[in-house]
Design a protein around this motif. Sequence first.
Motif, PDB file in Angstrom:
ATOM      1  N   LEU A  28      -1.883 -88.595  52.354  1.00  0.00           N
ATOM      2  CA  LEU A  28      -0.679 -88.260  53.131  1.00  0.00           C
ATOM      3  C   LEU A  28      -0.832 -88.572  54.622  1.00  0.00           C
ATOM      4  N   ALA A  29      -2.078 -88.827  55.067  1.00  0.00           N
ATOM      5  CA  ALA A  29      -2.308 -89.151  56.481  1.00  0.00           C
ATOM      6  C   ALA A  29      -2.690 -90.623  56.662  1.00  0.00           C
ATOM      7  N   ALA A  30      -2.552 -91.446  55.606  1.00  0.00           N
ATOM      8  CA  ALA A  30      -3.030 -92.836  55.695  1.00  0.00           C
ATOM      9  C   ALA A  30      -2.279 -93.617  56.767  1.00  0.00           C
ATOM     10  N   THR A  82      -8.850 -82.699  47.129  1.00  0.00           N
ATOM     11  CA  THR A  82      -8.116 -81.488  47.513  1.00  0.00           C
ATOM     12  C   THR A  82      -6.685 -81.840  47.938  1.00  0.00           C
ATOM     13  N   GLY A  83      -6.340 -83.137  47.971  1.00  0.00           N
ATOM     14  CA  GLY A  83      -5.006 -83.542  48.448  1.00  0.00           C
ATOM     15  C   GLY A  83      -4.084 -83.883  47.279  1.00  0.00           C
ATOM     16  N   VAL A  84      -3.410 -85.033  47.400  1.00  0.00           N
ATOM     17  CA  VAL A  84      -2.463 -85.459  46.354  1.00  0.00           C
ATOM     18  C   VAL A  84      -3.165 -85.515  44.992  1.00  0.00           C
ATOM     19  N   VAL A 115     -12.417 -93.704  54.644  1.00  0.00           N
ATOM     20  CA  VAL A 115     -11.805 -92.480  55.188  1.00  0.00           C
ATOM     21  C   VAL A 115     -10.995 -91.840  54.062  1.00  0.00           C
ATOM     22  N   GLY A 116     -11.415 -90.636  53.635  1.00  0.00           N
ATOM     23  CA  GLY A 116     -10.689 -89.908  52.597  1.00  0.00           C
ATOM     24  C   GLY A 116     -11.381 -89.967  51.253  1.00  0.00           C
ATOM     25  N   ALA A 117     -11.605 -88.773  50.665  1.00  0.00           N
ATOM     26  CA  ALA A 117     -12.277 -88.691  49.360  1.00  0.00           C
ATOM     27  C   ALA A 117     -11.349 -88.072  48.321  1.00  0.00           C
ATOM     28  N   GLY A 118     -10.162 -88.672  48.178  1.00  0.00           N
ATOM     29  CA  GLY A 118      -9.314 -88.361  47.025  1.00  0.00           C
ATOM     30  C   GLY A 118      -9.717 -89.296  45.896  1.00  0.00           C
ATOM     31  N   LEU A 119      -8.865 -89.406  44.906  1.00  0.00           N
ATOM     32  CA  LEU A 119      -9.167 -90.301  43.779  1.00  0.00           C
ATOM     33  C   LEU A 119      -9.483 -91.714  44.242  1.00  0.00           C
ATOM     34  N   ARG A 154      -5.126 -83.608  43.475  1.00  0.00           N
ATOM     35  CA  ARG A 154      -5.274 -82.446  42.606  1.00  0.00           C
ATOM     36  C   ARG A 154      -3.919 -81.874  42.196  1.00  0.00           C
ATOM     37  N   ALA A 155      -2.849 -82.195  42.915  1.00  0.00           N
ATOM     38  CA  ALA A 155      -1.543 -81.639  42.546  1.00  0.00           C
ATOM     39  C   ALA A 155      -0.653 -82.785  42.097  1.00  0.00           C
ATOM     40  N   ASN A 156      -0.823 -83.201  40.857  1.00  0.00           N
ATOM     41  CA  ASN A 156       0.056 -84.229  40.304  1.00  0.00           C
ATOM     42  C   ASN A 156       0.227 -83.985  38.810  1.00  0.00           C
ATOM     43  N   THR A 157       0.832 -84.923  38.107  1.00  0.00           N
ATOM     44  CA  THR A 157       1.232 -84.634  36.732  1.00  0.00           C
ATOM     45  C   THR A 157       0.144 -84.972  35.713  1.00  0.00           C
ATOM     46  N   GLY A 158      -0.867 -85.711  36.143  1.00  0.00           N
ATOM     47  CA  GLY A 158      -2.016 -85.969  35.264  1.00  0.00           C
ATOM     48  C   GLY A 158      -1.719 -86.886  34.085  1.00  0.00           C
ATOM     49  N   ASN A 192      -9.210 -97.275  54.467  1.00  0.00           N
ATOM     50  CA  ASN A 192      -8.403 -96.087  54.776  1.00  0.00           C
ATOM     51  C   ASN A 192      -7.717 -95.608  53.503  1.00  0.00           C
ATOM     52  N   CYS A 193      -8.245 -94.491  52.978  1.00  0.00           N
ATOM     53  CA  CYS A 193      -7.668 -93.877  51.760  1.00  0.00           C
ATOM     54  C   CYS A 193      -7.272 -92.457  52.105  1.00  0.00           C
ATOM     55  N   ALA A 194      -6.568 -92.271  53.209  1.00  0.00           N
ATOM     56  CA  ALA A 194      -6.341 -90.912  53.713  1.00  0.00           C
ATOM     57  C   ALA A 194      -5.090 -90.251  53.135  1.00  0.00           C
ATOM     58  N   GLU A 242     -14.730 -87.377  54.783  1.00  0.00           N
ATOM     59  CA  GLU A 242     -13.634 -86.575  54.234  1.00  0.00           C
ATOM     60  C   GLU A 242     -13.380 -85.380  55.155  1.00  0.00           C
ATOM     61  N   ALA A 243     -12.114 -85.178  55.516  1.00  0.00           N
ATOM     62  CA  ALA A 243     -11.766 -84.104  56.444  1.00  0.00           C
ATOM     63  C   ALA A 243     -12.048 -82.724  55.846  1.00  0.00           C
ATOM     64  N   ARG A 244     -11.787 -82.572  54.540  1.00  0.00           N
ATOM     65  CA  ARG A 244     -11.913 -81.254  53.921  1.00  0.00           C
ATOM     66  C   ARG A 244     -13.337 -80.977  53.460  1.00  0.00           C
ATOM     67  N   GLU A 245     -13.514 -79.861  52.746  1.00  0.00           N
ATOM     68  CA  GLU A 245     -14.847 -79.409  52.347  1.00  0.00           C
ATOM     69  C   GLU A 245     -15.286 -79.980  51.007  1.00  0.00           C
ATOM     70  N   ALA A 280     -15.362 -83.905  57.922  1.00  0.00           N
ATOM     71  CA  ALA A 280     -15.588 -85.086  58.764  1.00  0.00           C
ATOM     72  C   ALA A 280     -14.264 -85.802  59.043  1.00  0.00           C
ATOM     73  N   ALA A 281     -13.277 -85.060  59.549  1.00  0.00           N
ATOM     74  CA  ALA A 281     -11.977 -85.685  59.862  1.00  0.00           C
ATOM     75  C   ALA A 281     -12.180 -86.801  60.875  1.00  0.00           C
ATOM     76  N   VAL A 282     -11.609 -87.957  60.584  1.00  0.00           N
ATOM     77  CA  VAL A 282     -11.696 -89.080  61.526  1.00  0.00           C
ATOM     78  C   VAL A 282     -10.597 -88.901  62.572  1.00  0.00           C
ATOM     79  N   ARG A 283     -11.003 -88.875  63.831  1.00  0.00           N
ATOM     80  CA  ARG A 283     -10.053 -88.579  64.920  1.00  0.00           C
ATOM     81  C   ARG A 283      -9.678 -89.826  65.716  1.00  0.00           C
TER      82      ARG A 283
HETATM   83  C1  LIG Z   1       3.917 -85.324  42.623  1.00  0.00           C
HETATM   84  C2  LIG Z   1       3.006 -86.424  42.192  1.00  0.00           C
HETATM   85  C3  LIG Z   1       2.736 -86.636  40.840  1.00  0.00           C
HETATM   86  C4  LIG Z   1       1.931 -87.688  40.432  1.00  0.00           C
HETATM   87  N1  LIG Z   1       1.676 -87.850  39.107  1.00  0.00           N
HETATM   88  C5  LIG Z   1       0.925 -88.902  38.696  1.00  0.00           C
HETATM   89  C6  LIG Z   1       0.687 -89.120  37.325  1.00  0.00           C
HETATM   90  O1  LIG Z   1       1.092 -88.349  36.477  1.00  0.00           O
HETATM   91  N2  LIG Z   1      -0.013 -90.240  36.970  1.00  0.00           N
HETATM   92  C7  LIG Z   1      -0.469 -91.136  37.875  1.00  0.00           C
HETATM   93  O2  LIG Z   1      -1.031 -92.149  37.494  1.00  0.00           O
HETATM   94  N3  LIG Z   1      -0.314 -90.903  39.213  1.00  0.00           N
HETATM   95  C8  LIG Z   1       0.361 -89.814  39.631  1.00  0.00           C
HETATM   96  N4  LIG Z   1       0.522 -89.569  40.958  1.00  0.00           N
HETATM   97  C9  LIG Z   1      -0.161 -90.432  41.930  1.00  0.00           C
HETATM   98  C10 LIG Z   1      -1.591 -89.991  42.247  1.00  0.00           C
HETATM   99  O3  LIG Z   1      -1.697 -88.598  42.231  1.00  0.00           O
HETATM  100  C11 LIG Z   1      -1.958 -90.524  43.638  1.00  0.00           C
HETATM  101  O4  LIG Z   1      -1.707 -91.898  43.679  1.00  0.00           O
HETATM  102  C12 LIG Z   1      -3.412 -90.305  43.992  1.00  0.00           C
HETATM  103  O5  LIG Z   1      -3.798 -88.975  43.781  1.00  0.00           O
HETATM  104  C13 LIG Z   1      -3.604 -90.659  45.458  1.00  0.00           C
HETATM  105  O6  LIG Z   1      -4.908 -90.380  45.822  1.00  0.00           O
HETATM  106  P1  LIG Z   1      -5.414 -90.591  47.313  1.00  0.00           P
HETATM  107  O7  LIG Z   1      -6.878 -90.687  47.242  1.00  0.00           O
HETATM  108  O8  LIG Z   1      -4.647 -91.706  47.935  1.00  0.00           O
HETATM  109  O9  LIG Z   1      -4.891 -89.321  48.113  1.00  0.00           O
HETATM  110  P2  LIG Z   1      -5.495 -87.860  48.334  1.00  0.00           P
HETATM  111  O10 LIG Z   1      -5.944 -87.261  47.069  1.00  0.00           O
HETATM  112  O11 LIG Z   1      -4.476 -87.089  49.099  1.00  0.00           O
HETATM  113  O12 LIG Z   1      -6.776 -88.094  49.225  1.00  0.00           O
HETATM  114  C14 LIG Z   1      -6.709 -88.371  50.590  1.00  0.00           C
HETATM  115  C15 LIG Z   1      -7.869 -87.688  51.264  1.00  0.00           C
HETATM  116  O13 LIG Z   1      -7.948 -88.121  52.625  1.00  0.00           O
HETATM  117  C16 LIG Z   1      -8.365 -87.026  53.407  1.00  0.00           C
HETATM  118  N5  LIG Z   1      -8.006 -87.285  54.814  1.00  0.00           N
HETATM  119  C17 LIG Z   1      -6.773 -87.297  55.365  1.00  0.00           C
HETATM  120  N6  LIG Z   1      -6.858 -87.591  56.687  1.00  0.00           N
HETATM  121  C18 LIG Z   1      -8.175 -87.762  56.966  1.00  0.00           C
HETATM  122  C19 LIG Z   1      -8.906 -88.079  58.151  1.00  0.00           C
HETATM  123  N7  LIG Z   1      -8.289 -88.274  59.327  1.00  0.00           N
HETATM  124  N8  LIG Z   1     -10.253 -88.151  58.071  1.00  0.00           N
HETATM  125  C20 LIG Z   1     -10.911 -87.973  56.892  1.00  0.00           C
HETATM  126  N9  LIG Z   1     -10.254 -87.657  55.747  1.00  0.00           N
HETATM  127  C21 LIG Z   1      -8.907 -87.571  55.765  1.00  0.00           C
HETATM  128  C22 LIG Z   1      -7.620 -85.857  52.793  1.00  0.00           C
HETATM  129  O14 LIG Z   1      -8.240 -84.613  53.125  1.00  0.00           O
HETATM  130  C23 LIG Z   1      -7.704 -86.179  51.313  1.00  0.00           C
HETATM  131  O15 LIG Z   1      -8.828 -85.581  50.696  1.00  0.00           O
HETATM  132  C24 LIG Z   1       1.337 -88.530  41.393  1.00  0.00           C
HETATM  133  C25 LIG Z   1       1.582 -88.317  42.752  1.00  0.00           C
HETATM  134  C26 LIG Z   1       2.397 -87.276  43.146  1.00  0.00           C
HETATM  135  C27 LIG Z   1       2.649 -87.071  44.600  1.00  0.00           C
END
Ligand SMILES: Cc1cc2nc3c(=O)[nH]c(=O)nc-3n(C[C@H](O)[C@H](O)[C@H](O)COP(=O)(O)OP(=O)(O)OC[C@H]3O[C@@H](n4cnc5c(N)ncnc54)[C@H](O)[C@@H]3O)c2cc1C
Length: 486
Positions: A204-206, A40-42, A9-13, A44-48, A200-202, A33-36, A172-175
């Motif tokens: 902010l919604a994990a 698109t979640g955490v 669940v979830g296609a972030g990193l 893409r908006a981080n410090t890289g 579960n890799c969701a 993945e809920a989005r298109e 494909a949001a998991v409900r």
């Molecule tokens: C401000 C900030 C700065 C950071 N900077 C760094 C850095 O410089 N270096 C570093 O190593 N790390 C950094 N990180 C950490 C890193 O960005 C995160 O650990 C990583 O991006 C987390 O990825 P994720 O897949 O858990 O989350 P996300 O990318 O948010 O992916 C979760 C996905 O789950 C999907 N989803 C949610 N609910 C559902 C559902 N019910 N059904 C289906 N899909 C769902 C969402 O749409 C989303 O696409 C930073 C984090 C933050 C917040």
Amino acid sequence: MEHRDIVIVGAGLLGCFAARALSAYELDLTVLEAREDVCTGVSRANTGIIYAGYDTRPGTLKTRLCVEGSRSMPALCRELDVPFSRCGSIMVACGPRAEDVLRRKYADGLENGVEGLHLLRGSEVLDLEPNLSGRVCAGLYAPGAGTLDPWSLGIAAYENARANGAEFRFGAAVRAIRREGGAFVLASDAGCFRADAVLNCAGLAADRVRELCEPPLLRLFPSAADYLVLDDTARGFVRHVIFHEPEEKGKGLTLVPTVDGNLLVGPTERDRDGAPGATDAAGLAQLRALCAQVVPSLDLGQTIRSFGADRPNPYYVREENGVWLPEARGISSFTVLEERGLVSLIGIKTPGLTSAKALGDYAAEKLLARLGGRPAKARFDPCRRAIPDPRRMSEAERAALTATQPSYGRIVCRCRGVTEGEVLEAIRRGAVTIDGVKRRTGAGMGRCQSGFCMQRVLELLARERNVPAVSVCKDGPGSEVLRGTL
Ligand SMILES: Cc1cc2nc3c(=O)[nH]c(=O)nc-3n(C[C@H](O)[C@H](O)[C@H](O)COP(=O)(O)OP(=O)(O)OC[C@H]3O[C@@H](n4cnc5c(N)ncnc54)[C@H](O)[C@@H]3O)c2cc1C
């Protein structure tokens, strides 16, 4: 109902890297993945930043995976054809308290096995970074740190996992999730799935996804971050990632010379009181004040964009009068919960990008063990090729490319020199929004911030996907660019 060995669940990193790790085995795997699109979640908006590994407590899972991730990043980026700048980092201090912090981190770094760390005097820091304030009195240099575009890494992992047989479903949001026998039944916007194990890799919604089939245990209490992006006219202003450890308690300044030649300034740390991902005037003012202290000659008139981010801060919770309240202490290591076939990655903050592959491998191991193991695929290919980039080619290579594919000779984004061929290839590989094209090609990331190319990218998306132009979104549902036709 469709049956899978594993549903992610979830296609972030993290979801993309777990899918990549699992796609090396003989099993049926679907990512919902809920989005298109991916990342698109955490993610893409981080410090890289690719951290060296001195920032986390010795002996923790977070430290182990961060150091492992940092060491193997150059090889991973070669496999996945992702630009990576191993520029090194310098943490700087302007007074005795911060200098103490540097010494502590140096000792932690040595214990964590970080290579090449050394402490610098103020004058040595200024020799390396002459644009820093003359008040800098010490530095901690980590040659193994670096930077990359986080979404590029996630998209590459996605493409590689897909090429190796992992299935991705978008929108494909998991409900709902319920246990049935030893398995799980998941109801999603893309239909129902039966799975032997769930990851579960969701993001902010994990916490909420976990609670679809487990009682509350920990929850995420997000805080916000603000960033400024400076034009590539600021290229070379600093050559290393700079972490400023403030003399007073609180968050200092971070400066990142990005792989694209921009300068990223931020993040702040503040309560989230606006919409998710929104910036805040006070947060941006705080960044400007920190710049005046640490890099007084930096011309912030070069700012081309600001953006906000959300931190998924995990806390164990207890119930009081029907409300779930956070325990006083937050959780500092990575939280990987394993509950009878449901593995949850909850509140994975920094250094989740650095550790994405290592965390994906770690989660994959747990899921494979749950399935009783699976044979490795004979034809797993860990390599993926990026979209051809004429800017990185010699003149002869460019001429050869445009002779067979003339679209690589037509510029769409003038700031970044992105061609129509790259945009078309991005769409073919899965971009469905203007930001999806931007993340795959860089179109719209330059000085005009897509003022000139957005309309052209929009036309190409509509034409190639055979959808009306009015339905094309900038960034997911509800962000349509056009109101109608004249
Ligand atoms: C401000 C900030 C700065 C950071 N900077 C760094 C850095 O410089 N270096 C570093 O190593 N790390 C950094 N990180 C950490 C890193 O960005 C995160 O650990 C990583 O991006 C987390 O990825 P994720 O897949 O858990 O989350 P996300 O990318 O948010 O992916 C979760 C996905 O789950 C999907 N989803 C949610 N609910 C559902 C559902 N019910 N059904 C289906 N899909 C769902 C969402 O749409 C989303 O696409 C930073 C984090 C933050 C917040």
